[in-house]
Every structure is written in C-alpha cells, then in structure tokens.
Design a protein around this motif. Structure first.
Motif, mmCIF file in Angstrom:
data_model
loop_
_atom_site.group_PDB
_atom_site.id
_atom_site.type_symbol
_atom_site.label_atom_id
_atom_site.label_comp_id
_atom_site.label_asym_id
_atom_site.label_seq_id
_atom_site.Cartn_x
_atom_site.Cartn_y
_atom_site.Cartn_z
ATOM 1 N N GLU A 425 44.598 50.884 19.032
ATOM 2 C CA GLU A 425 44.424 52.316 18.798
ATOM 3 C C GLU A 425 44.841 52.691 17.385
ATOM 4 O O GLU A 425 44.165 53.474 16.708
ATOM 5 C CB GLU A 425 45.227 53.104 19.838
ATOM 6 N N GLU A 426 45.951 52.114 16.916
ATOM 7 C CA GLU A 426 46.421 52.410 15.564
ATOM 8 C C GLU A 426 45.420 51.924 14.513
ATOM 9 O O GLU A 426 45.242 52.557 13.467
ATOM 10 C CB GLU A 426 47.777 51.748 15.329
ATOM 11 N N ALA A 427 44.752 50.806 14.800
ATOM 12 C CA ALA A 427 43.859 50.199 13.810
ATOM 13 C C ALA A 427 42.667 51.075 13.469
ATOM 14 O O ALA A 427 42.140 51.002 12.351
ATOM 15 C CB ALA A 427 43.378 48.839 14.319
ATOM 16 N N VAL A 428 42.224 51.919 14.418
ATOM 17 C CA VAL A 428 41.019 52.737 14.170
ATOM 18 C C VAL A 428 41.362 54.216 13.988
ATOM 19 O O VAL A 428 40.459 55.023 13.757
ATOM 20 C CB VAL A 428 39.991 52.569 15.325
ATOM 21 N N MET A 429 42.628 54.562 14.080
ATOM 22 C CA MET A 429 42.997 55.962 13.997
ATOM 23 C C MET A 429 42.750 56.514 12.583
ATOM 24 O O MET A 429 43.093 55.886 11.583
ATOM 25 C CB MET A 429 44.462 56.152 14.370
#
Length: 433
Positions: A425-429
């Motif tokens: 989730e953090e990678a595409v936020m």
C-alpha cells in the motif's frame, strides 16, 4: 434437537457482528465469509469437490497464485471455512523467517498450534481426547460390562499401538507419547499429560522427566516431522473428523533465503505432492499460496524443474480453469468492490439495523471508491482492506447520527493510516505536499 427460532437468529446476529468488527479492524472475519465473498464461485466449487474426494480417503493439493490485492488470504480463509463445514480439522501456517518452508519441524509445530474445528480453536487436546474416547467406546462395545478399569486401560493402550502401527514402523515415539498422555490422565497426573501434548506439538523445552517416563529419546525434528504429520492425520480421522485441511500461506518469502535453503524448501513441496499422488497421505488437503514471482521468478519455483513441472498450468486465458494445479486469481476491480460493499450493508443490517440506503447509495459508494483509489495510484486492487474499514465507519456514523450525510461529510484523508499501511500500500500511495 430443534433449536428455537430466536436462538438461531441470535447466532446469525453474532456472526454478523463478528464480520463487521473484523472489517473495522481491517482483518479477515473468522466466519461467515460466504456472505461477503464475490467472484469466487468457480474456485470455491473446485475446492469443495477436492475436499469431498479427500474426505473419502484421498489426498490432494492446490496452489493459489495472485498479486497483492487479488484475495489470496480471503480465498484461503474461505476454503478452510468450507473444510470445517464438511467435518475437517483445519490449520493455517504462515511462512516467515521464523517458520521457513525448509524447516519441517517449525511448520509441524505451527500446524499443531493452529488446529481448529467448527467448535473450537487450538483443538489438539480435544482431538486427542476424542480419539482416545472413540477407542475406549469400541473396546467397551465388545467387552463384557464387568471389565475392570485396569483391563480397559490395558486394552486401550494396545489399541493405541495398533492404530498407529504403520507410523510406529518408522518411529515409535508418537505412540509412546500418546500412551503416556492417556495413562497420565487416568492417573490424575495432568502435568505429565500436558507435557505429553507439548512434546507431540514439538514445543521446545519439554523436560527430561517426561521423556524418561515415556521412554522417548530426543525430540521431533526436521527428519521425522513429516512422519508425525501423517500420524496426526490418523489421530484426527480416528477422532471422528473427515481429515486435515492445511493452508501454507505467503510462500513467496522463501525467495529471500539462500539458494540451499530455498531449494530444500521447494523439495519439501515435491515430497508432499509425490506422497499425495502415491496415496501415502490419505485424508490430507494442502493449500499453498504465493505471488506470481514465486512461481515464475528466477528465485522461485521455476528454479526447481521437478516442482515446476508438477504444478505448472497449461494456459492462462480468459477461461480460467481452477482444476489445474494452480488457481490463478485476478485483481480486484471496481465492480467487485462495489458488490462487496452492498453485501457488507446486508450483513450490517443483521448486526445492527438497516442502513440508510439513500445516504449510502450506489452513487456514493462509487464516489468513495474513486476518492480512495486516487490516493493509491488508481489501484483498486490495493484498497479493499482500507475501503471496507472506512466504509464500516460510514455505516456506523449513519446509524448513530441522523444528520450525518456522507456525501457531504466524507473525504478520504490518508494521514490517519500512517503506521498501519502494508509495504504494498505504501509503495503506490500518492504523497500530497
């Protein structure tokens, strides 16, 4: 026994509340998953047919493949729910640095720790007790009613040996530990009985006193854990269950290990598949999960041709065939997520009260999905957990406050998610400045 209608409704409401509580926490509910499942009918049907085969004495396996957000965890939980409804004992093991795929002892230990039936979690003691009770019942059925307790105990211990004779030919410690457990319970030595269960579960630091009294040398290790797993399945079936359904999750972590450890772990899978095909693991069903990189990457299953050949798929096209060794899951899309939201509203209605479907309309749900996906690079497959957590909050506020209008009041602010996002989730936020 006929259960009064109000009591049946109470159980349904309890299940509904449990589902909503889990969604509030961003986790997969413990039960009732069929009520919020979307787009898995074909896969569930295939798994159910496999379980029917295993329940009749077969052995089978399935590999589940999907990217993050494709619903692997949900399908595994649903598969184990289907298994328990069919009378199986289930267990769920997550592969990690502390429980790597090549360490069979650690996997066996987690299997025992996570045994679950329809009625009970951490069910090893109940399973063993039911197995021993069934043995005693068989003996009493053919023994005169005036048989002494000592005679019954001796006959039961002989039956324990007979029931596990095939396992004892390879290792006699399993029967010895179960015999010690039975005898110590009868003698009221519950500390020794607990030690016997601990040793059977491969728990560390079981004292020398138990092993002396049980006449056992050593502990369960990687070389005999597979034998003990087979013995455990025999006990499970003897206790009245249809078999064991075992999920081994997040196998992609194996790719991060050194080559020798990776290949040893992958060879474990070859060993399991071949044992199932030879009929050496009856009443045992294995589910394995991993990302596409696990199957096709240079450090994945493709690096071990004998394993890759056994589980590769014929083709991957629009007509999915989950009867092949792999179930290939597609990513979640807006239509599926909207349908899940509508199902959650139905569950919420049984947990609390009927949601106001004018305030929480189809249009609002679609707008809410757009707002959240815009902060995650347009990736609908990434947001289901976050969306459902936010969505249950909106349902709560609509029930608690008559003047709450989510169409005007709701705006997704990701700041409150800091610290709880997964690495995917953090990678595409999308970061806003």
């Amino acid at each position: 026994m006929n259960i009064p209608e109000p009591e049946r409704m109470d159980r349904r409401r309890m299940e509904s509340i449990n589902i909503i509580n889990a969604l509030r926490r961003g986790t997969v509910p413990a039960g009732g998953l069929e009520r919020i499942a979307v787009g898995l009918d074909v896969e569930e049907g295939v798994i159910a047919k496999q379980l029917d085969y295993v329940a009749e004495g077969g052995g089978d396996t399935k590999f589940i493949r999907g990217e993050y957000g494709s619903g692997k965890t949900f399908l595994v939980a649903r598969a184990l729910e289907i298994a328990r409804a069919r009378g199986f004992v289930t267990s769920h093991v997550v592969i990690s640095s502390s429980t790597p795929l090549h360490r069979l002892k650690g996997i066996y230990q987690q299997v025992c720790a996570n045994l679950r039936t329809n009625e009970e979690e951490h069910a090893l003691k109940t399973i063993v007790d039911n197995w021993l009770f069934a043995i005693e019942e068989r003996i009493l059925a053919v023994t005169p009613g005036d048989g002494s307790d000592a005679a019954l105990e001796a006959a039961t211990e002989r039956e324990i040996e007979a029931a596990l004779s095939a396992i004892s030919e390879m290792n006699s410690s399993l029967a010895a530990a179960l015999r010690t457990y039975y005898r110590s319970n009868n003698n009221g030595d519950f500390h020794l009985a607990q030690a016997a269960l601990g040793w059977l579960s491969a728990e560390p630091n079981i004292g020398r006193d138990f092993k002396q009294k049980a006449a056992i040398r050593g502990d369960i290790d990687d070389t005999i854990a597979f034998i003990f797993l087979r013995g455990l399945v025999s006990v499970i079936h003897g206790a009245g269950y249809r078999g064991l359904a075992l999920a081994v999750d997040e196998m992609e972590t194996t790719q991060g290990l050194q080559r020798a450890q990776r290949e040893k772990g992958y060879q474990t899978l070859v060993q399991i598949i071949d044992a199932l095909d030879r009929g050496e693991m009856p009443r045992c069903y294995f589910l394995f999960t991993g990302t596409p990189a696990l199957y096709d990457g240079s450090r994945g299953i493709r690096s071990v041709p004998p394993l890759y050949d056994r589980i590769s798929v014929v083709q991957d096209d629009n007509f999915r065939n989950p009867r092949q060794p792999q179930i290939i899951l597609s990513k979640f899309d807006t239509g599926k997520l909207e349908l899940v939201a509508l199902k959650v509203m139905d569950v919420y209605a049984q947990a609390y009260s009927e949601p106001d479907r004018e305030r929480v309309s189809h249009r609002f749900i679609r707008a809410m999905i757009r707002k959240i996906t815009s902060r995650f690079g347009g990736r609908v497959d990434i947001i289901p957990r976050i969306f459902l957590k936010e969505f249950t909050d909106i349902l709560d506020k609509c029930e608690l406050y008559e003047d709450y209008n989510p169409a005007n009041a709701y705006d997704f602010d990701a700041d409150h998610l800091k610290g709880e996002l997964t690495k995917e989730e953090e990678a595409v936020m999308v970061v806003r400045f």
